[in-house]
Design a protein around this motif. Sequence first.
Motif, PDB file in Angstrom:
ATOM      1  N   TYR A  14      52.839  14.390  -1.952  1.00 57.70           N
ATOM      2  CA  TYR A  14      52.945  15.668  -2.643  1.00 57.70           C
ATOM      3  C   TYR A  14      54.324  15.682  -3.305  1.00 57.70           C
ATOM      4  O   TYR A  14      55.331  15.507  -2.611  1.00 57.70           O
ATOM      5  N   LYS A  17      56.709  13.100  -2.300  1.00 56.58           N
ATOM      6  CA  LYS A  17      57.015  12.964  -0.861  1.00 56.58           C
ATOM      7  C   LYS A  17      55.795  12.364  -0.155  1.00 56.58           C
ATOM      8  O   LYS A  17      54.720  12.973  -0.121  1.00 56.58           O
ATOM      9  N   VAL A  19      53.009  11.429   2.372  1.00 54.33           N
ATOM     10  CA  VAL A  19      52.432  12.151   3.516  1.00 54.33           C
ATOM     11  C   VAL A  19      51.479  11.243   4.293  1.00 54.33           C
ATOM     12  O   VAL A  19      51.458  11.257   5.518  1.00 54.33           O
ATOM     13  N   PRO A  38      50.394  14.836  16.020  1.00 55.28           N
ATOM     14  CA  PRO A  38      51.254  16.014  15.937  1.00 55.28           C
ATOM     15  C   PRO A  38      51.009  16.809  14.652  1.00 55.28           C
ATOM     16  O   PRO A  38      50.464  16.257  13.695  1.00 55.28           O
ATOM     17  N   SER A  39      51.441  18.065  14.623  1.00 50.27           N
ATOM     18  CA  SER A  39      51.198  18.814  13.401  1.00 50.27           C
ATOM     19  C   SER A  39      52.166  18.349  12.310  1.00 50.27           C
ATOM     20  O   SER A  39      53.235  17.811  12.581  1.00 50.27           O
ATOM     21  N   GLY A  40      51.708  18.476  11.078  1.00 51.16           N
ATOM     22  CA  GLY A  40      52.482  18.022   9.930  1.00 51.16           C
ATOM     23  C   GLY A  40      52.372  16.532   9.682  1.00 51.16           C
ATOM     24  O   GLY A  40      53.098  15.955   8.876  1.00 51.16           O
ATOM     25  N   THR A  41      51.405  15.903  10.333  1.00 51.84           N
ATOM     26  CA  THR A  41      51.308  14.448  10.306  1.00 51.84           C
ATOM     27  C   THR A  41      50.339  13.949   9.231  1.00 51.84           C
ATOM     28  O   THR A  41      50.243  12.759   8.972  1.00 51.84           O
ATOM     29  N   GLY A  42      49.623  14.879   8.611  1.00 53.75           N
ATOM     30  CA  GLY A  42      48.742  14.497   7.508  1.00 53.75           C
ATOM     31  C   GLY A  42      47.258  14.551   7.824  1.00 53.75           C
ATOM     32  O   GLY A  42      46.434  14.075   7.031  1.00 53.75           O
ATOM     33  N   LYS A  43      46.873  15.159   8.945  1.00 57.51           N
ATOM     34  CA  LYS A  43      45.448  15.188   9.328  1.00 57.51           C
ATOM     35  C   LYS A  43      44.625  16.007   8.330  1.00 57.51           C
ATOM     36  O   LYS A  43      43.585  15.554   7.858  1.00 57.51           O
ATOM     37  N   SER A  44      45.114  17.208   8.008  1.00 57.49           N
ATOM     38  CA  SER A  44      44.374  18.035   7.050  1.00 57.49           C
ATOM     39  C   SER A  44      44.378  17.371   5.671  1.00 57.49           C
ATOM     40  O   SER A  44      43.374  17.407   4.956  1.00 57.49           O
ATOM     41  N   THR A  45      45.498  16.759   5.330  1.00 59.16           N
ATOM     42  CA  THR A  45      45.581  16.084   4.035  1.00 59.16           C
ATOM     43  C   THR A  45      44.515  14.996   3.930  1.00 59.16           C
ATOM     44  O   THR A  45      43.871  14.842   2.882  1.00 59.16           O
ATOM     45  N   VAL A  57      46.009  20.633  -6.409  1.00 62.37           N
ATOM     46  CA  VAL A  57      47.317  20.876  -5.805  1.00 62.37           C
ATOM     47  C   VAL A  57      48.371  20.199  -6.677  1.00 62.37           C
ATOM     48  O   VAL A  57      48.313  18.994  -6.904  1.00 62.37           O
TER      49      VAL A  57
HETATM   50  N1  LIG Z   1      49.693  21.601  -0.764  1.00 58.78           N
HETATM   51  C1  LIG Z   1      50.768  20.980  -0.281  1.00 58.78           C
HETATM   52  N2  LIG Z   1      51.871  20.822  -1.061  1.00 58.78           N
HETATM   53  C2  LIG Z   1      52.984  20.198  -0.578  1.00 58.78           C
HETATM   54  N3  LIG Z   1      53.077  19.683   0.658  1.00 58.78           N
HETATM   55  C3  LIG Z   1      52.019  19.810   1.481  1.00 58.78           C
HETATM   56  C4  LIG Z   1      50.810  20.456   1.064  1.00 58.78           C
HETATM   57  N4  LIG Z   1      49.916  20.428   2.082  1.00 58.78           N
HETATM   58  C5  LIG Z   1      50.553  19.797   3.102  1.00 58.78           C
HETATM   59  N5  LIG Z   1      51.805  19.423   2.745  1.00 58.78           N
HETATM   60  C6  LIG Z   1      52.778  18.704   3.597  1.00 58.78           C
HETATM   61  O1  LIG Z   1      52.174  17.482   3.993  1.00 58.78           O
HETATM   62  C7  LIG Z   1      52.474  17.173   5.348  1.00 58.78           C
HETATM   63  C8  LIG Z   1      51.168  17.004   6.134  1.00 58.78           C
HETATM   64  O2  LIG Z   1      50.516  18.265   6.209  1.00 58.78           O
HETATM   65  P1  LIG Z   1      49.058  18.403   6.818  1.00 58.78           P
HETATM   66  O3  LIG Z   1      48.162  17.435   6.185  1.00 58.78           O
HETATM   67  O4  LIG Z   1      48.696  19.848   6.708  1.00 58.78           O
HETATM   68  O5  LIG Z   1      49.316  17.991   8.343  1.00 58.78           O
HETATM   69  P2  LIG Z   1      48.501  18.326   9.684  1.00 58.78           P
HETATM   70  O6  LIG Z   1      47.145  18.798   9.295  1.00 58.78           O
HETATM   71  O7  LIG Z   1      48.518  17.055  10.461  1.00 58.78           O
HETATM   72  O8  LIG Z   1      49.292  19.396  10.397  1.00 58.78           O
HETATM   73  C9  LIG Z   1      53.360  18.309   5.855  1.00 58.78           C
HETATM   74  O9  LIG Z   1      54.699  17.887   5.731  1.00 58.78           O
HETATM   75  C10 LIG Z   1      53.063  19.440   4.903  1.00 58.78           C
HETATM   76  O10 LIG Z   1      54.160  20.280   4.771  1.00 58.78           O
END
Ligand SMILES: Nc1ncnc2c1ncn2[C@@H]1O[C@H](COP(=O)(O)OP(=O)(O)O)[C@@H](O)[C@H]1O
Length: 252
Positions: A14, A17, A19, A38-45, A57
């Motif tokens: 993103y 940066k 991810v 852990p959270s912020g690790t990229g699972k949702s991404t 996005v």
């Molecule tokens: N739309 C976005 N724009 C910028 N950064 C994002 C966006 N979505 C997630 N991130 C960043 O990407 C990283 C992974 O996020 P995410 O996939 O939500 O992790 P998880 O689901 O494991 O908690 C985090 O550092 C988050 O801040």
Amino acid sequence: MIPAIGIVDVRVAYNGKPVLDAVSARVRKHSAVAVIGPSGTGKSTLLRTLSRMNDRVPGFKVEGKLRVGGEDVYAKGLDVCRLRRKVGMIFQTPCMFPKSIFENVIFGLRHQEPARSKEFPDIAQQVLRRVFLWEEVKDRLHKPAPNLSLGQQQRLAIARTLAVEPDILLLDEPTSSLDPQSALAIEELILSLKKDHTLLLVTHQLAQARRVSDETIFLEAGRVIESGPTEAVFGRPAHAATRAYLGRAEEA
Ligand SMILES: Nc1ncnc2c1ncn2[C@@H]1O[C@H](COP(=O)(O)OP(=O)(O)O)[C@@H](O)[C@H]1O
Ligand SMILES: [Mg+2]
């Protein structure tokens, strides 16, 4: 055999940066794979990238190959609507439209196949039965869906997704906003869906990952640290980072 989901050397950033870093994974047809970490690790991404939810996005960039049913998710000219029918997505908080239970269940169908409207009542009944919600709502199908409990709303959200007959379901922490009993009902449902669907489930509830998944992927700081049969990842983790995470998460 072609895996239901194939992820090869995927990198996501993103705004420059990184991810996800060189993520590879395969999901067999009609299996359930858990993604933990852990959270912020990229699972949702990872899930959002698979269903092309991140297309709009700003600053999103993806490299590598993502395939569903052998088809390249980022192929030029791919029909994203058709992809979304094949790949359903369920989120942490169910999104109910301010409409009746019935209209919420057939929401996707009404848009995609309006000509089949005569079949909608049958389809609604069928999918509500599949999510074990029919008995609870059959007498109030035309009452507002937002009045249902959160657990019922989540089952309704799954029914709505099932109504368009996806092959694959991506579930992003589908029980983390629910009470324990509703969460167990969703787990039961997930297990029953494996018969006809392929499931990729993000969860931070490790006991849940163990109960419902065949394989587990442990993601940390955007990398796959370890993946394999769930019993092996939990029972005999090969990496110190996995052991540390499982230990920390169990104490939490
Ligand atoms: N739309 C976005 N724009 C910028 N950064 C994002 C966006 N979505 C997630 N991130 C960043 O990407 C990283 C992974 O996020 P995410 O996939 O939500 O992790 P998880 O689901 O494991 O908690 C985090 O550092 C988050 O801040
Ligand atoms: Mg997330």
